[in-house]
Every structure is written in structure tokens, then in C-alpha cells.
Design a protein around this motif. Structure first.
Motif, PDB file in Angstrom:
ATOM      1  N   ASP A   1       0.864  -1.171   0.000  1.00 35.95           N
ATOM      2  CA  ASP A   1       0.000   0.000   0.000  1.00 35.95           C
ATOM      3  C   ASP A   1       0.907   1.229   0.000  1.00 35.95           C
ATOM      4  O   ASP A   1       1.531   1.525   1.024  1.00 35.95           O
ATOM      5  N   PRO A   2       1.022   1.947  -1.120  1.00 34.46           N
ATOM      6  CA  PRO A   2       1.941   3.088  -1.185  1.00 34.46           C
ATOM      7  C   PRO A   2       1.606   4.197  -0.177  1.00 34.46           C
ATOM      8  O   PRO A   2       2.466   5.003   0.166  1.00 34.46           O
ATOM      9  N   GLU A   3       0.387   4.197   0.337  1.00 34.65           N
ATOM     10  CA  GLU A   3      -0.020   5.228   1.297  1.00 34.65           C
ATOM     11  C   GLU A   3       0.540   4.979   2.705  1.00 34.65           C
ATOM     12  O   GLU A   3       0.565   5.896   3.531  1.00 34.65           O
ATOM     13  N   GLU A   4       0.997   3.747   2.994  1.00 33.59           N
ATOM     14  CA  GLU A   4       1.462   3.450   4.351  1.00 33.59           C
ATOM     15  C   GLU A   4       2.975   3.599   4.504  1.00 33.59           C
ATOM     16  O   GLU A   4       3.511   3.414   5.584  1.00 33.59           O
ATOM     17  N   ALA A   5       3.665   3.964   3.438  1.00 36.78           N
ATOM     18  CA  ALA A   5       5.125   4.073   3.487  1.00 36.78           C
ATOM     19  C   ALA A   5       5.573   5.493   3.151  1.00 36.78           C
ATOM     20  O   ALA A   5       4.868   6.240   2.482  1.00 36.78           O
ATOM     21  N   GLU A   6       6.777   5.816   3.631  1.00 38.70           N
ATOM     22  CA  GLU A   6       7.408   7.100   3.326  1.00 38.70           C
ATOM     23  C   GLU A   6       8.717   6.820   2.601  1.00 38.70           C
ATOM     24  O   GLU A   6       9.410   5.849   2.904  1.00 38.70           O
ATOM     25  N   ASN A   7       9.062   7.688   1.662  1.00 40.72           N
ATOM     26  CA  ASN A   7      10.338   7.614   0.958  1.00 40.72           C
ATOM     27  C   ASN A   7      11.044   8.955   1.069  1.00 40.72           C
ATOM     28  O   ASN A   7      10.388   9.997   0.988  1.00 40.72           O
ATOM     29  N   ILE A   8      12.360   8.911   1.245  1.00 45.30           N
ATOM     30  CA  ILE A   8      13.171  10.126   1.215  1.00 45.30           C
ATOM     31  C   ILE A   8      14.388   9.859   0.342  1.00 45.30           C
ATOM     32  O   ILE A   8      14.729   8.708   0.059  1.00 45.30           O
ATOM     33  N   ASP A   9      15.059  10.927  -0.068  1.00 45.73           N
ATOM     34  CA  ASP A   9      16.239  10.808  -0.918  1.00 45.73           C
ATOM     35  C   ASP A   9      17.399  10.165  -0.166  1.00 45.73           C
ATOM     36  O   ASP A   9      17.506  10.281   1.067  1.00 45.73           O
TER      37      ASP A   9
END
Length: 147
Positions: A130-138
Motif C-alpha cells: 500500500d503506497p499510502e502506508e510508506a514514506e520515501n526520502i532521498d
């Protein structure tokens, strides 16, 4: 850098049964530590010297296994109430170091392909993607020396 265990991270040695026709490599049973239900299983390839970082799941528990190649995993704990706040944990998984890496929600994860050719991981997660439950940073937002 701390290479000790981060709170909520587990390493479980896995069996490889050698037989003439090809090895049998255990992954996970529902009775294993780290099993919190089944959501999905997926494979991800990582090219040699390529880095995939940083991702933090807020609900997903990941169980990572590397049956092909070698992958360096880096986990960073920025949970303020954790006993391992601000620490890193690194581990390289491969057929030579055949273990399952269990990561609870709330930890940053990155990984790098360490062998020429194919490096592949299997994630057995407790919930479907579920892409809404994860965070991504550089990559450069968490200071870590990959090489």
C-alpha cells in the motif's frame, strides 16, 4: 555506526538442505518468530553497486531473504522513544549468510547489491503493498557511508 541489533529487528538463521538435484532453501513458516500474518510475497532485484534507499513502512512488517547474490541492508532508527534511537544496523544477506531479516514498522531501510550479476531479495510481508502506508526520502537525507 552501530552494527548491533536495533530494537524491533530480528535475524533468524535459515536452513539450506543440500541435495544432488538442487538445494532446498527454507523461507518462513507460520510458526516462526517474525510471522505476523501474510499479506504478500514479492521479489526485488538489485543491480551490483546500486542503492535503493530510504523507505520507512508505517504498518508493514518485512521479512527479507536473499536467495541469490548478496545484498547489504542498512537500517536506521529515528524513533525518539526507542532504546536504539539514532543507531544504524547493517547486515549482508546471501546464500553464504542465509538468514531472514525481520523489520518492524517505523524504521528506515536501504539496501545495495553487492555482487556482480543478479542480486535478489524476497519480502514476505504481513500486509499487501500500500503506497499510502510508506514514506520515501532521498538517499542523502540520512547520512550514511555506503562504500
Amino acid at each position: 555506526m552501530n552494527d548491533g541489533l536495533i530494537e524491533g529487528v530480528g535475524l533468524t538463521p535459515l536452513k539450506i538442505i543440500s541435495i544432488n538435484d538442487g538445494d532446498v532453501m527454507h523461507g518462513m513458516k507460520s510458526s516462526d518468530d517474525g510471522y505476523y500474518g501474510f499479506g504478500e510475497a514479492y521479489f526485488s532485484e538489485v543491480k551490483h553497486d546500486c542503492i535503493k534507499a530510504w523507505k520507512k513502512h508505517n504498518k508493514m512488517i518485512s521479512n527479507l531473504i536473499v536467495p541469490i547474490g548478496a545484498i547489504k541492508f542498512v537500517i536506521f532508527d529515528d524513533r525518539e522513544m526507542s532504546s536504539t534511537y539514532g543507531k544504524f544496523q547493517t547486515v549482508e544477506l546471501s546464500k553464504r549468510n542465509y538468514q531472514r531479516l525481520t523489520i518492524v514498522p517505523g524504521l528506515w531501510l536501504g539496501f545495495m547489491g553487492n555482487e556482480e550479476g543478479l542480486n535478489m531479495l524476497l519480502n514476505i510481508s504481513n500486509i499487501p503493498h500500500d503506497p499510502e502506508e510508506a514514506e520515501n526520502i532521498d538517499l542523502n537525507e540520512i547520512e550514511y557511508k555506503w562504500r
